[in-house]
Write an enzyme that holds these catalytic residues in place. Structure first.
Site, mmCIF file in Angstrom:
data_model
loop_
_atom_site.group_PDB
_atom_site.id
_atom_site.type_symbol
_atom_site.label_atom_id
_atom_site.label_comp_id
_atom_site.label_asym_id
_atom_site.label_seq_id
_atom_site.Cartn_x
_atom_site.Cartn_y
_atom_site.Cartn_z
ATOM 1 N N ASP A 181 36.972 5.165 47.108
ATOM 2 C CA ASP A 181 35.966 4.181 47.318
ATOM 3 C C ASP A 181 34.600 4.627 46.470
ATOM 4 O OD1 ASP A 181 34.599 1.772 48.018
ATOM 5 O OD2 ASP A 181 34.291 2.586 50.219
ATOM 6 N N SER A 235 42.035 -4.738 37.189
ATOM 7 C CA SER A 235 41.863 -4.567 38.772
ATOM 8 C C SER A 235 43.465 -4.323 39.017
ATOM 9 C CB SER A 235 41.245 -5.754 39.001
ATOM 10 O OG SER A 235 41.204 -5.410 40.524
ATOM 11 N N ALA A 275 35.977 -6.699 56.254
ATOM 12 C CA ALA A 275 36.724 -7.614 56.846
ATOM 13 C C ALA A 275 36.518 -9.217 56.575
ATOM 14 C CB ALA A 275 37.005 -7.530 58.362
ATOM 15 N N CYS A 318 19.787 19.314 80.572
ATOM 16 C CA CYS A 318 20.976 18.881 80.763
ATOM 17 C C CYS A 318 21.037 17.508 81.466
ATOM 18 C CB CYS A 318 22.044 19.961 80.981
ATOM 19 S SG CYS A 318 23.763 19.297 81.622
ATOM 20 N N CYS A 329 24.212 22.956 76.657
ATOM 21 C CA CYS A 329 23.761 23.496 78.203
ATOM 22 C C CYS A 329 24.580 24.800 78.456
ATOM 23 C CB CYS A 329 24.397 22.439 79.321
ATOM 24 S SG CYS A 329 23.987 23.153 80.797
ATOM 25 N N TYR A 385 42.419 9.442 37.112
ATOM 26 C CA TYR A 385 43.708 9.146 37.517
ATOM 27 C C TYR A 385 44.423 8.496 36.516
ATOM 28 C CZ TYR A 385 40.952 4.912 38.655
ATOM 29 O OH TYR A 385 40.003 3.830 38.915
ATOM 30 N N LYS A 425 45.557 -1.623 51.036
ATOM 31 C CA LYS A 425 44.379 -1.584 51.644
ATOM 32 C C LYS A 425 44.501 -1.171 53.157
ATOM 33 C CE LYS A 425 40.683 -3.803 50.201
ATOM 34 N NZ LYS A 425 39.605 -4.427 49.958
ATOM 35 N N GLU A 480 48.828 7.676 45.262
ATOM 36 C CA GLU A 480 47.562 8.347 45.138
ATOM 37 C C GLU A 480 46.472 7.599 46.021
ATOM 38 O OE1 GLU A 480 48.097 7.436 40.519
ATOM 39 O OE2 GLU A 480 46.581 9.054 40.756
ATOM 40 N N LYS A 506 43.139 5.851 46.901
ATOM 41 C CA LYS A 506 42.219 5.099 46.519
ATOM 42 C C LYS A 506 40.962 5.124 46.718
ATOM 43 C CE LYS A 506 41.555 -0.250 45.755
ATOM 44 N NZ LYS A 506 40.265 -0.208 46.141
ATOM 45 N N GLU A 538 37.341 7.369 38.865
ATOM 46 C CA GLU A 538 36.372 6.930 39.859
ATOM 47 C C GLU A 538 35.135 7.981 40.057
ATOM 48 O OE1 GLU A 538 36.424 3.285 42.663
ATOM 49 O OE2 GLU A 538 37.651 3.766 40.895
ATOM 50 N N ARG A 587 33.300 -0.306 34.385
ATOM 51 C CA ARG A 587 34.484 -1.113 34.202
ATOM 52 C C ARG A 587 33.707 -2.317 34.030
ATOM 53 N NH1 ARG A 587 38.690 -2.013 38.603
ATOM 54 N NH2 ARG A 587 36.908 -2.474 39.757
ATOM 55 N N CYS A 642 22.906 18.980 85.221
ATOM 56 C CA CYS A 642 22.337 20.141 85.896
ATOM 57 C C CYS A 642 20.889 20.193 85.843
ATOM 58 C CB CYS A 642 23.176 21.473 85.933
ATOM 59 S SG CYS A 642 23.054 22.159 83.944
#
Length: 662
Positions: free
Chosen positions: A113, A80, A32, A400, A418, A218, A306, A109, A111, A166, A132, A403
């Site tokens: 990773d 790309s 991100a 546990c 348990c 692919y 994405k 399809e 993608k 890939e 690549r 109990c």
């Protein structure tokens, strides 16, 4: 800082990130954060074209080529893909395509990773594999690719054939690799993508072989020259050559269909045995590829969607255990509250002791968190470089937490249990499950109300649900209850007694028996008595009931307390049978049928239900045991396989006509 300085700073920052990701295989930031910086740079360069630079990361394909392997120049540039981040981006792509080629379909399809690869065959023999690299020059990794079992060394095709795809590391292989590296005192890989890239770049092919890599192909280079007209046909041709192609794909005629499939796969994403980071949408008609052409760095006939970048960093404050209705112990991360995909997250399941060890998650770690399938929070990984010595390894308890009974881990399972049947946590969870919507559907007896009644001493067993009517005065004195709400609760409890047998079987909480299995059992045995008397042999003989499930069912009904529970429920008037399903005799009765392609008159699920009502067994895959394949528009490999096996086929119009005459 002025615009030009900001652009230069972003380029330097992104170059560092790219080097860490593509060369060192050690990313220092979540996806991100990278995407945010990249999009900012892209926008600034578009707004201020006077500052554009051909050496900018936005103008390049791929990363730096490592010098450890022989460099190979690609005959055709490995491009790309441009990115789409929402439906509006996809619709804009569709408008651009149709402005040049009005009538097109799309192949959608997954993608992968992993690491992009080009495979070369000559006269049926595998001769070379090239990464690549920068799109123009890659690395010869032939010896390492030879160790990947799923890649064929021979194909039934003369001449030169190049296919691209890939290389990736399955989740299971990734977990095993990191566990072994941790045992050896080595640094663990951050994710399967980095592990695959690091493995394929090993100079020693023995190391690559030990990593258990896999691959999906692919793209068939120069498919038109081979007489192939569509991308889907190219994929099917590759399958026929025993080249591994991902079967999870769909031919779509509109962007609405594309978006529907994207949403469908987004929900299944975290259940896949490998990582995907988006979807790829390609124009199906290969002649249209030539018309649409390419930009300097990307084709105009394809785009990558994405998945929303939702990884964030927070602190793991503690690990606490919860006890489920079967006694299963689940460790949960207590997180410093953080906003993920629009909601605040303060906890995430860690599943079991093995996961905590494999990911090396420690209390007080800074961790990367995301939402699996856009819904369930999960801890992706700890940030090892942020450790300062205050982090503590988690030691899994032997007792546990509720109990105090000793926890047991079965030899064939990763979870602890348990085994105290009277554990208060197990009691509450079993009652919640029994009253849930998919079970007895007592809609006024939700989780909080079950916990409240248990705390007040009114609900200690499932049987106690049907005794609540005997505590009217006590309940009416409780906060939040009045005559109307009390009566609504009792009416819902009384109505549940008429639920069919499958709801009761599921509500009992038999291990390994989910909603589907409960329906199968009720349909087969029709009465609780016959189900209780069934042997393992009888159960295993039923379609969709396996050995482990059969053993669990028999063990459940051998337990005196469970038999006593059912006797009590029978005494309360709960229904213990199921109506025999009336199957309409037809040409489909007793046949194994496969549906494929896009149906125009009904949905796939509607067709499945209709076939089952006519006595058919609807399967998801074609084999020699398949009796019939019913196909709609844009039917693909399933129809081709059926034809090659000599399986009977029927189009949608003929199917509907047969239904009318049945």
């Amino acid at each position: 800082m002025d615009v030009q300085q900001r652009i230069l700073a972003l380029r330097k920052q992104l170059d560092t990130y790219a080097y860490e990701y593509y060369v060192l295989d050690q990313p220092s930031v979540p996806d991100a954060e990278y995407d945010q910086a990249y999009q900012e740079l892209l926008k600034l360069e578009d707004t201020y074209p006077q500052y554009r630079d051909p050496n900018s990361i936005t103008q390049r394909v791929g990363g730096v080529v490592l010098d450890a392997f022989t460099k190979v120049t690609h005959k055709q540039q490995m491009l790309s893909l441009s990115n789409a981040f929402n439906l509006e981006d996809l619709q804009a792509f569709d408008e651009r395509v149709r402005s040049i080629v009005p009538k097109v379909s799309y192949v959608v399809e997954l993608k992968m990773d992993g690491l992009a690869i080009s495979l070369h065959y000559h006269d049926g023999r595998f001769v070379q594999a090239v990464t690549r690299g920068d799109g123009f020059v890659g690395e010869d990794v032939t010896n390492n690719v030879r160790t990947i079992a799923s890649i064929p060394m021979h194909i039934e095709r003369m001449g030169d054939v190049e296919v691209r795809g890939e290389v990736f590391m399955p989740k299971k292989s990734f977990a095993e690799l990191n566990a072994q590296r941790e045992k050896n005192g080595e640094d663990v890989f951050a994710n399967p993508r980095n592990a695959a890239a690091g493995s394929i770049r090993q100079l020693d092919s023995k190391i690559a072989a030990s990593r258990k890599l896999d691959a999906f192909l692919y793209y068939y280079e120069d498919a038109l020259g081979a007489g192939i007209q569509t991308h889907e046909e190219a994929l099917e041709t590759m399958e026929q050559l025993h080249i591994k192609v991902n079967p999870l794909r769909r031919v779509c005629n509109s962007m609405d269909e594309v978006w529907s499939f994207i949403q469908e796969m987004s929900e299944q994403r975290n259940d896949l045995p490998y990582e995907i980071d988006g979807m790829v949408i390609k124009v199906n008609e290969l002649t249209a590829w030539e018309q649409l052409g390419t930009t300097v760095k990307a084709p105009r006939y394809a785009i990558a969607y994405k998945f929303p970048a939702e990884e964030v960093v927070t602190k793991l404050l503690d690990i606490v255990l919860t006890v489920g209705r079967t006694g299963r112990i689940t460790p949960n991360a207590v997180l410093a509250p953080v906003r993920v995909a629009g909601t605040s997250v303060s906890a995430a399941q860690l599943h079991n002791e093995d996961m905590i060890k494999e990911k090396d998650i420690r209390i007080q770690d800074d961790v990367v968190v995301r939402k699996a399938g856009d819904i369930i929070p999960e801890v992706v990984r700890p940030l090892l470089d942020r450790r300062n010595g205050t982090q503590a390894r988690y030691v899994f308890p032997k007792e546990c937490p509720v109990c105090g009974s000793a926890l047991v881990r079965l030899s064939d399972e990763a979870a602890h249990y348990c085994i105290n049947q009277d554990c208060p946590a197990r009691v509450v969870e079993s009652i919640i499950h029994f009253a849930s919507r998919d079970a007895m559907d007592i809609d006024t007896l939700g989780d909080k109300k079950v916990e409240f009644f248990h705390k007040e001493g009114l609900l200690n067993t499932i049987e106690d649900i049907y005794h609540l009517k005997d505590h009217k005065e006590t309940i009416l004195q409780m906060e939040g209850f009045k005559e109307r709400s009390y009566q609504k609760l009792i009416d819902a409890i009384e109505a549940s007694k008429q639920n069919p047998l499958e709801d009761l079987v599921y509500g009992l909480g038999i291990r390994q028996v989910g909603k589907k299995a409960a329906k199968v059992l009720a349909k087969h045995f029709l009465t609780m008595e016959k189900l209780m008397a069934a042997s393992e042999e009888e159960l295993v003989a039923i379609k969709d009931i396996g050995d482990i499930t059969a053993q669990s069912i028999v063990a459940f009904f051998r337990e005196p307390k469970n038999v006593e529970l059912i006797d009590h429920l029978r005494g309360f008037g709960l229904r213990m049978d199921s109506e025999e399903e009336i199957i309409q005799e037809s040409m489909f009765t007793g046949k194994t049928v496969v549906l494929t392609g896009s149906l125009q008159q009904m949905t796939r699920n509607e067709a499945k239900e209709l076939l089952e009502s006519l006595g058919a067994n609807v399967s998801g895959s074609v084999s020699k045991k398949t009796d019939l394949v019913i196909y709609g528009e844009a039917a693909g490999s399933k129809l081709t396989k059926a034809q090659s096996l000599g399986v009977a086929t029927m189009d949608e119009a003929t199917f509907l006509q047969e239904v009318k005459t049945s």
